[in-house]
Design a protein around this motif. Structure first.
Motif, PDB file in Angstrom:
ATOM      1  N   PRO A 169       0.686  -1.349   0.096  1.00  0.00           N
ATOM      2  CA  PRO A 169       0.216  -0.003  -0.074  1.00  0.00           C
ATOM      3  C   PRO A 169       0.933   1.172   0.116  1.00  0.00           C
ATOM      4  O   PRO A 169       1.846   1.377   0.577  1.00  0.00           O
TER       5      PRO A 169
ATOM      6  N   TYR B 164      -2.143   0.761  -4.460  1.00  0.00           N
ATOM      7  CA  TYR B 164      -1.526  -0.216  -4.161  1.00  0.00           C
ATOM      8  C   TYR B 164      -0.354  -0.392  -5.293  1.00  0.00           C
ATOM      9  O   TYR B 164      -0.660  -0.316  -6.471  1.00  0.00           O
TER      10      TYR B 164
ATOM     11  N   CYS C 292      -6.180   3.015   0.367  1.00  0.00           N
ATOM     12  CA  CYS C 292      -5.329   4.199   0.198  1.00  0.00           C
ATOM     13  C   CYS C 292      -6.013   5.461   0.523  1.00  0.00           C
ATOM     14  O   CYS C 292      -7.129   5.751   0.068  1.00  0.00           O
TER      15      CYS C 292
END
Length: 321
Positions: free
Chosen positions: A30, A35, A173
């Motif tokens: 991440p 990612y 994220c």
């Protein structure tokens, strides 16, 4: 191959990632953007495995991720403009395309035949892992090539499970869009790919006008015309919804036919571009199913982060290469 998943909260997670990477394996990490599918950028076998796992064309270059400026300078040549940009925006969602340093350890396969290299310094666990490994990581988005970028560990497993050794689960994220890519040239700073850092932010901080992309060949990741694509056909700028379409809405306004949509996801009911950016790939991934043939997307303002959002949507809607 059995793909393992470890939470970043596991005290052994980072050490295990370093072990896998040092052995030539691949780890999905991440970052603050999306990612990344990471492999040792200095090892040809690792870089080749990234292309193989993603099904990515080898003429599409990879970003070299570093943990500090010293590592970056071993890879690329920094002039005063590049140093200034790094001072302002690293670590963070900015990738710089710079001349390749003589003796750079980045494997030529990651460069796709270019005499330049794309370099980024991420925040958080990815940076820690690079520092512990002591070598840069090639880390394109952790998804099958041309498809929707992954912003969660679950999305990585759905598309790359069985192809890589390890996924580190750090949750969603924060930014949800890839890095902005700038190329430092003799006549100024050129935008190669809009991203999570807006042109307006760069211009305000530097006082320099950012030049538009030249429209030449591929100089950096994310420049292929068809990219970030779900299975179904994507219709942009939709001011109405046709029966049976899946609909990505934006803002509080009602859209004719929305009640007839097969499913509806609003990227931001408040019309907030930052919220829309953070949720864009997750929303597209939710509609990435061979059974879903048509996706309509509401107009997104072409300002601030809207430039990057619309860039991704145009590539998602482009004819498949």
């Amino acid at each position: 191959m059995d793909t393992r998943t470890l939470s970043l909260n596991d005290p052994h997670a980072e050490a295990e990632a370093v072990r896998v990477l040092a052995a030539g394996g691949l780890v999905a990490l991440p970052t603050e953007t999306v990612y990344g599918l990471a492999g040792d950028a200095t090892r040809g076998e690792s870089v080749a495995r990234i292309f193989e796992a993603k099904g990515r064309p080898s003429f599409n270059p990879l970003i070299a991720h570093v943990s500090d400026r010293e590592m970056a300078r071993r890879i690329a040549r920094f002039d005063a403009s590049a140093e200034r940009l790094a001072d302002l925006f690293w670590p963070g969602p900015l990738t710089l395309v710079l001349p390749l340093e003589e003796g750079s350890p980045v494997h030529p396969l990651a460069l796709a035949g270019l005499s330049s290299v794309a370099v980024r310094m991420p925040r958080g666990a990815a940076s820690d892992i690079i520092a512990k490994l002591g070598r840069p990581l090639a880390a394109p988005s952790a998804n099958a090539s041309g498809r929707v970028s992954a912003t969660s560990a679950g999305e990585v497993r759905r598309t790359l499970g069985g192809r890589i050794e390890l996924i580190l689960d750090g949750g969603l994220c924060a930014l949800g869009l890839e890095s902005t890519i700038l190329k430092v040239e003799a006549d100024g700073i050129r935008l190669l790919r809009p991203g999570a850092l807006t042109v307006e932010e760069v211009e305000a901080a530097t006082g320099a006008q950012i030049l538009a992309a030249s429209g030449g060949g591929i100089e950096a990741p994310g420049q292929m015309s068809s990219h970030y694509a779900p299975s179904g056909r994507v219709r942009l700028g939709a001011r109405n919804v046709e029966p049976g379409e899946h609909f990505l809405a934006f803002g509080p306004q009602e859209v004719p036919g929305a009640g007839e949509a097969a499913a509806l996801v609003n990227l931001s009911e408040a019309g907030d571009l930052r919220e829309a950016a953070a949720g864009l790939f997750a929303a597209l991934a939710g509609f990435d199913d061979p059974a879903i043939e048509r996706i309509a997307v509401a107009p997104i303002p072409e300002r601030g982060l809207g430039q990057a959002i619309n860039d991704r949507l145009r590539r998602a809607a482009a004819p498949r290469e």
